[in-house]
Design an enzyme around this catalytic site. Structure first.
Site, PDB file in Angstrom:
ATOM      1  N   SER A 147     -11.245  -0.923  -0.574  1.00 25.10           N
ATOM      2  CA  SER A 147      -9.925  -0.934   0.057  1.00 25.10           C
ATOM      3  C   SER A 147     -10.015  -1.320   1.522  1.00 25.10           C
ATOM      4  O   SER A 147      -9.074  -1.889   2.082  1.00 25.10           O
ATOM      5  CB  SER A 147      -9.280   0.458  -0.021  1.00 25.10           C
ATOM      6  OG  SER A 147      -8.656   0.680  -1.247  1.00 25.10           O
ATOM      7  N   ASP A 160       0.837  -1.191   0.000  1.00 26.23           N
ATOM      8  CA  ASP A 160       0.000   0.000   0.000  1.00 26.23           C
ATOM      9  C   ASP A 160       0.877   1.248   0.000  1.00 26.23           C
ATOM     10  O   ASP A 160       1.921   1.269  -0.655  1.00 26.23           O
ATOM     11  CB  ASP A 160      -0.929  -0.034   1.220  1.00 26.23           C
ATOM     12  CG  ASP A 160      -2.271   0.619   0.957  1.00 26.23           C
ATOM     13  OD1 ASP A 160      -2.314   1.858   0.928  1.00 26.23           O
ATOM     14  OD2 ASP A 160      -3.268  -0.101   0.788  1.00 26.23           O
ATOM     15  N   HIS A 208      -3.456   6.040   3.469  1.00 24.27           N
ATOM     16  CA  HIS A 208      -4.300   4.910   3.093  1.00 24.27           C
ATOM     17  C   HIS A 208      -3.801   3.602   3.703  1.00 24.27           C
ATOM     18  O   HIS A 208      -4.580   2.802   4.233  1.00 24.27           O
ATOM     19  CB  HIS A 208      -4.334   4.822   1.568  1.00 24.27           C
ATOM     20  CG  HIS A 208      -5.309   3.849   0.994  1.00 24.27           C
ATOM     21  ND1 HIS A 208      -5.020   2.511   0.839  1.00 24.27           N
ATOM     22  CD2 HIS A 208      -6.565   4.016   0.509  1.00 24.27           C
ATOM     23  CE1 HIS A 208      -6.054   1.900   0.281  1.00 24.27           C
ATOM     24  NE2 HIS A 208      -7.010   2.791   0.072  1.00 24.27           N
TER      25      HIS A 208
END
Length: 591
Positions: free
Chosen positions: A408, A183, A217
């Site tokens: 996600s 990520d 994220h």
């Protein structure tokens, strides 16, 4: 809505199709019923024949023999001196690197070779690209395209619904396998991860990538998968983590960097005990899994004992299938996760698909996602210095915490449950972990057929299965040994030939898949009311790539990840009612 008769003894699944349990009459594991043969042949003709036709002209003896992404081929043909960042794949045995060396000379600094695939990331001129496309040692040339990110941490005193909906609240202290998060990085200073981040690796080659987690994220994803903090635990709070940063501060990555992450995991999985890899991202170029280098890289992980979990994407529609054409979620081997909406109560009876969660068929005709997990109105940790934190002030619910939505953030719930399954039964193969997740999933009556795959994940039922079937049994017959490395690879040509000849794979041995010996009682099949997936009435035309506008789904023109992350904030959207929470904790309410 999920249509069809409510029939006991009938299992409907995006992966397995429908049919009677434990018998050879079960429809094909990956294609649904044999009635789809005509539509499937049309899909294969489009996926297999059109790209090859576009990249190889039968009238020219010196034309391309390798698959080349059509748009890339056209650009190279019209611009011989232009520069193209591509990934070149060979037939095995490091043939791609050898072919590149013939073109570029001995300067190995000019290209990057991979471990997980026989492939090389390199910049070529249009003329060089066309020359390599005619090299008999090369199988495919595809763009080194941008990859985009596809966004609860809670324990038994959490105000969030998802831990109770998925059943992970009952496994708060259970052992769990190590999870790799591919990520934007993980903020190692966060108390949620104290002492449990085994390695923090930066593989991003794009400029503008801050140390730690500049986007935010990856920290959010890690918090959902394995955060541990009073009131904010993730799905598997005892799991150790490995952070592999492939994203810049805007949430972008190169395909080659994501493949490099797969390489790193292959080389280091034994040292760090990595058993699960979470990819909450997807490519920006629609491709067949037979040619996409990222698909081949995650398959290599899968064949080497690493469970791969991928987000389906946030480019879906509320009223029709979108298709799932992007790697790695389009790969039939891996576990692709869609997002569910937990509704207003902790009960799963009002759960349905999140309106933006991608679902439908891949370009090769496989139904995706495989399962779903809550992904709407999720709360998780984000560094206060991250770009995501500054861009979305209206989504901040507390200092260092945000409410976000997206597939996600559904994927790491499944990664956490997979880690718990392996913590309980470490000898299971990735195929069996996938089988356990599918068997334990609960269909959502309010969701459209196929939109949630086999259903919403249920940790308890999946963890309790001691000998789940291998979910990819029908595909495994096409695995062969690489003549040079000896490792398993997927024989795409044989699969395509078999699929065109017999789309229903009548020879697939369901008894070999251990259906007859599967413990249906432990999965509570007798008490579950499984609806028919209505394969015969499903509209293939609506999801076929012939009618779908894949260019409209291109991440070059729209940030689908941000569409979901930017959904209007609802601070209480994922919260559990206090009375329901008391009932769950007292054991008088079972979601």
């Amino acid at each position: 809505m999920r249509n069809g008769d409510q029939r006991r003894g009938v299992r409907a699944s995006a992966l397995w199709g429908s049919g009677k349990r434990g018998g050879d009459s079960r429809s094909n594991a990956l294609w649904g019923s044999g009635k789809r043969r005509t539509a499937l042949l049309a899909t294969l003709a489009l996926v297999v024949l059109v790209p090859l036709g576009a990249s190889a002209s039968p009238s020219k003896a010196d034309g391309p023999t390798a698959f080349v992404t059509p748009s890339l081929l056209s650009s190279a043909q019209s611009n011989a001196t232009g520069a193209f960042n591509v990934i070149v794949q060979g037939k095995g045995g490091n043939q791609a690197a050898k072919a590149i060396a013939d073109v570029l000379g001995a300067d190995k600094k000019a290209y990057k070779a991979f471990r997980s695939i026989d492939g090389v990331a390199v910049q070529l001129s249009g003329a060089q690209l066309l020359a390599l496309a005619s090299d008999r040692h090369i199988t495919a040339i595809t763009p080194d395209a941008r990859v985009r990110l596809s966004a609860a941490s809670a324990s038994v005193d959490s105000k969030e619904k998802w831990p109770y909906v998925t059943g992970v609240d009952k496994y708060n202290g259970a052992p769990a396998a190590t999870i790799a998060i591919i990520d934007s990085g993980i903020d190692a200073t966060r108390p949620e991860f104290a002492g449990r981040i085994l390695a923090n690796v930066n593989l991003s080659t794009l400029p503008g990538n801050s140390p730690g987690d500049g986007r935010g994220h990856g920290t959010f994803v890690a918090g959902i998968a394995a955060g541990k903090l009073a009131g904010k635990d993730g799905a598997a709070p005892t799991a150790k983590l490995v952070s592999i940063d492939v994203m810049d501060d805007q949430g972008m990555a190169r395909t080659s960097d994501v493949i490099a992450a797969a390489d790193w995991i292959l080389a280091n999985k034994a040292q760090y005990g990595i058993k699960v890899a979470n990819f909450s991202l997807h490519s920006s170029v629609a491709n067949s899994f037979m040619y996409d280098p990222l698909d081949k890289a995650v398959e290599k992980l899968w064949f080497n004992g690493v469970v791969v979990v991928a987000a389906s994407g946030n480019y879906g529609y509320a009223d029709r299938p979108s298709g799932v054409p992007y790697a790695p979620g389009n790969d039939p081997f891996v576990i692709t996760v869609g997002a569910s909406d937990t509704g207003k109560s902790v009960s799963t009876n009002d759960d349905t698909s999140a309106p933006w969660s991608a679902w439908g068929y891949t370009l090769d005709g496989f139904a995706k996602p495989d399962v779903s997990a809550p992904g709407r109105y999720m709360v998780g940790p984000v560094p206060v210095t991250a770009t995501l934190y500054s861009e979305r002030p209206d989504h901040i619910v507390d200092t260092g915490y945000m409410e976000l939505s997206g597939t996600s953030f559904a994927a790491p719930i499944v990664s956490g449950i997979a880690a718990l399954i392996l913590g309980s039964n470490p000898t299971l193969t990735p195929d069996q972990v996938k089988g356990a997740l599918l068997l334990g999933a609960k269909p959502l009556p309010r969701a459209a057929d196929m939109s949630e795959g086999a259903g919403e994940v249920n940790a308890g039922k999946s963890i309790q299965l001691k000998n789940p079937p291998a979910a990819n049994k029908a595909l495994n017959k096409f695995l062969v040994s690489d003549p040079v490395s000896g490792s398993l690879v997927f024989d795409a040509a044989s699969w395509a030939s078999a699929a065109k000849t017999d789309a229903s794979w009548a020879s697939a041995s369901w008894s070999d898949a251990s259906w007859s010996s599967a413990s249906w009682a432990s999965a509570s099949w007798a008490s579950a009311s499984w609806a028919s997936a209505s394969w015969a009435s499903a509209s293939w035309d609506s999801s076929a790539s012939a009618s779908a506008s894949w260019s409209d789904l291109s991440l070059a023109s729209a940030s689908w990840a941000d569409n979901a992350e930017g959904e209007t904030a609802d601070v209480d959207g994922g919260a559990i009612d206090p009375l329901e929470l008391d009932a769950v904790l007292n054991g008088t309410l079972d979601p």
